[in-house]
Scaffold this active site. Structure first.
Site, PDB file in Angstrom:
ATOM      1  N   LEU A 158     -24.412  15.659  19.746  1.00  0.00           N
ATOM      2  CA  LEU A 158     -23.632  16.888  19.630  1.00  0.00           C
ATOM      3  C   LEU A 158     -24.057  17.790  20.768  1.00  0.00           C
ATOM      4  O   LEU A 158     -25.247  17.883  21.095  1.00  0.00           O
ATOM      5  CB  LEU A 158     -23.883  17.585  18.280  1.00  0.00           C
ATOM      6  CG  LEU A 158     -23.303  16.911  17.028  1.00  0.00           C
ATOM      7  CD1 LEU A 158     -23.729  17.673  15.776  1.00  0.00           C
ATOM      8  CD2 LEU A 158     -21.786  16.821  17.092  1.00  0.00           C
ATOM      9  N   ASP A 159     -23.097  18.483  21.363  1.00  0.00           N
ATOM     10  CA  ASP A 159     -23.414  19.377  22.470  1.00  0.00           C
ATOM     11  C   ASP A 159     -24.337  20.507  22.021  1.00  0.00           C
ATOM     12  O   ASP A 159     -24.450  20.818  20.837  1.00  0.00           O
ATOM     13  CB  ASP A 159     -22.119  19.992  23.032  1.00  0.00           C
ATOM     14  CG  ASP A 159     -21.190  18.942  23.617  1.00  0.00           C
ATOM     15  OD1 ASP A 159     -21.693  17.896  24.036  1.00  0.00           O
ATOM     16  OD2 ASP A 159     -19.971  19.195  23.642  1.00  0.00           O
ATOM     17  N   PHE A 160     -24.959  21.149  22.995  1.00  0.00           N
ATOM     18  CA  PHE A 160     -25.868  22.275  22.756  1.00  0.00           C
ATOM     19  C   PHE A 160     -25.197  23.352  21.911  1.00  0.00           C
ATOM     20  O   PHE A 160     -25.799  23.932  21.012  1.00  0.00           O
ATOM     21  CB  PHE A 160     -26.309  22.842  24.112  1.00  0.00           C
ATOM     22  CG  PHE A 160     -27.317  23.952  24.018  1.00  0.00           C
ATOM     23  CD1 PHE A 160     -28.625  23.697  23.654  1.00  0.00           C
ATOM     24  CD2 PHE A 160     -26.947  25.260  24.320  1.00  0.00           C
ATOM     25  CE1 PHE A 160     -29.562  24.727  23.575  1.00  0.00           C
ATOM     26  CE2 PHE A 160     -27.867  26.291  24.251  1.00  0.00           C
ATOM     27  CZ  PHE A 160     -29.186  26.022  23.880  1.00  0.00           C
ATOM     28  N   THR A 162     -22.577  22.905  19.889  1.00  0.00           N
ATOM     29  CA  THR A 162     -21.844  22.340  18.760  1.00  0.00           C
ATOM     30  C   THR A 162     -22.788  22.167  17.587  1.00  0.00           C
ATOM     31  O   THR A 162     -23.931  21.733  17.756  1.00  0.00           O
ATOM     32  CB  THR A 162     -21.220  20.978  19.138  1.00  0.00           C
ATOM     33  OG1 THR A 162     -20.316  21.176  20.233  1.00  0.00           O
ATOM     34  CG2 THR A 162     -20.459  20.379  17.968  1.00  0.00           C
TER      35      THR A 162
END
Length: 317
Positions: A158-160, A162
């Site tokens: 998961l992105d930073f 998200t």
């Protein structure tokens, strides 16, 4: 409805120790890479008593947490793994009695079917899915219990910025099963947009958007409402490319202001699991997820397993 809240969040092996003079050395010296201190807050490892057939080298080593299959294949090519004193080969099968070494150290092999461990984590925004970060940002691994053997493997990323559902396992084979594109496990997200989709944009996102790394499409999109400039949608897709959801909406001219994963395959984020908390998946559910026989003598009455499941809130180490 408040603009900052989203309606979509309501879902929210018998031992194979060789009988050789090196058996004591095996137990004393063998340690998987990056093995850590004794576990905190986790259950013990469960094993099935049925003997397994000889398996491919990378599969056996992944099952004991030495690393992912891809990493192990790289170590084989680099000559860091040997079997019975000879350099290992890709695809080689091993069984009880084989002596496997990693960087010259004996590895204790398991040839029983072991139930993996799986953690369900509610990742908050502001954490990176990496063991180390040159920028010094907090990582999700700082929140997890320490394993006696092996290491936690993140199932996807998961992105930073998200948040939401993130799975971890100590079994490389299961991680591969959950992430490999051929299994097409659905990922479901709650998405808050600055603006609202029109019919043409909706159709484009369903039929496919051409991104720099290929065609991408949502398998479903549902309108979850909203107020003012913010509008919520729930979307599903069956792959996990980098920043895929954000890039798809950017391709039709809309900006994602908040993104939260609420489901990964059959696993749904529980409303009980708040940001920064993790829980261990019950063993029967892990067996179902991994395609293993369910443990014997552990049947629970409806609702009993949920009450026994502990939620853990930790602070980064």
């Amino acid at each position: 409805m408040e603009a900052g809240r989203h309606p979509a969040a309501r879902a929210p092996r018998a031992g194979g120790r060789p009988s050789t003079p090196d058996a004591g050395e095996n137990a004393r010296l063998a340690r998987p890479p990056r093995a850590a201190a004794p576990a905190r807050g986790g259950r013990g490892e469960h094993e099935n008593t049925a003997l397994a057939e000889p398996e491919r080298l990378q599969k056996v080593l992944a099952q004991i947490g030495l690393g992912s299959r891809r990493e192990i294949e790289e170590w084989v090519v680099a000559g860091r793994i040997s079997v019975n004193g000879l350099p290992a080969e890709l695809g080689q099968k091993i069984g009880p009695g084989d002596r496997v070494k990693y960087n010259g150290k004996l590895i204790p092999l398991r040839f029983t079917v072991r139930t993996p461990r799986v953690l369900i984590y509610h990742k908050p925004e502001g954490e990176i899915v990496s063991r180390e970060d040159p920028e010094g940002r907090p990582t999700v691994f700082e929140r997890l219990p320490i394993l006696r053997k092996g290491r936690w493997i993140a199932v996807g990323r998961l992105d930073f910025n998200t948040s939401g559902l993130l799975l971890f396992t100590n079994d490389g084979t299961l991680a591969n099963r959950l992430m490999h594109p051929r299994y097409e496990l659905e990922r479901e997200y709650a998405v808050r947009l600055l603006g609202q989709l029109d019919d043409e944009q909706l159709e484009s996102l369903k039929t496919g958007i051409q991104l720099e790394d290929g065609l991408a499409r949502f398998t479903s999109i549902s309108d979850e409402g909203g107020e003012g400039a913010n509008h919520w949608y729930r979307v599903t897709l069956s792959e996990g490319r980098n920043r895929e959801v954000r890039r798809m909406f950017e391709a039709v001219g809309l900006t994602v202001s908040r993104l939260m994963r609420v489901r990964y395959g059959p696993v749904t984020l529980s409303s009980r699991l708040k940001r920064g908390m993790w829980m261990e998946m019950p063993e029967a559910e892990v067996c179902s997820l991994a395609g293993l026989p369910k443990p014997q003598g552990q049947a629970a009455r409806p609702g009993e397993q949920v009450r026994k499941t502990r939620l853990h809130r930790t602070t980064p180490r």
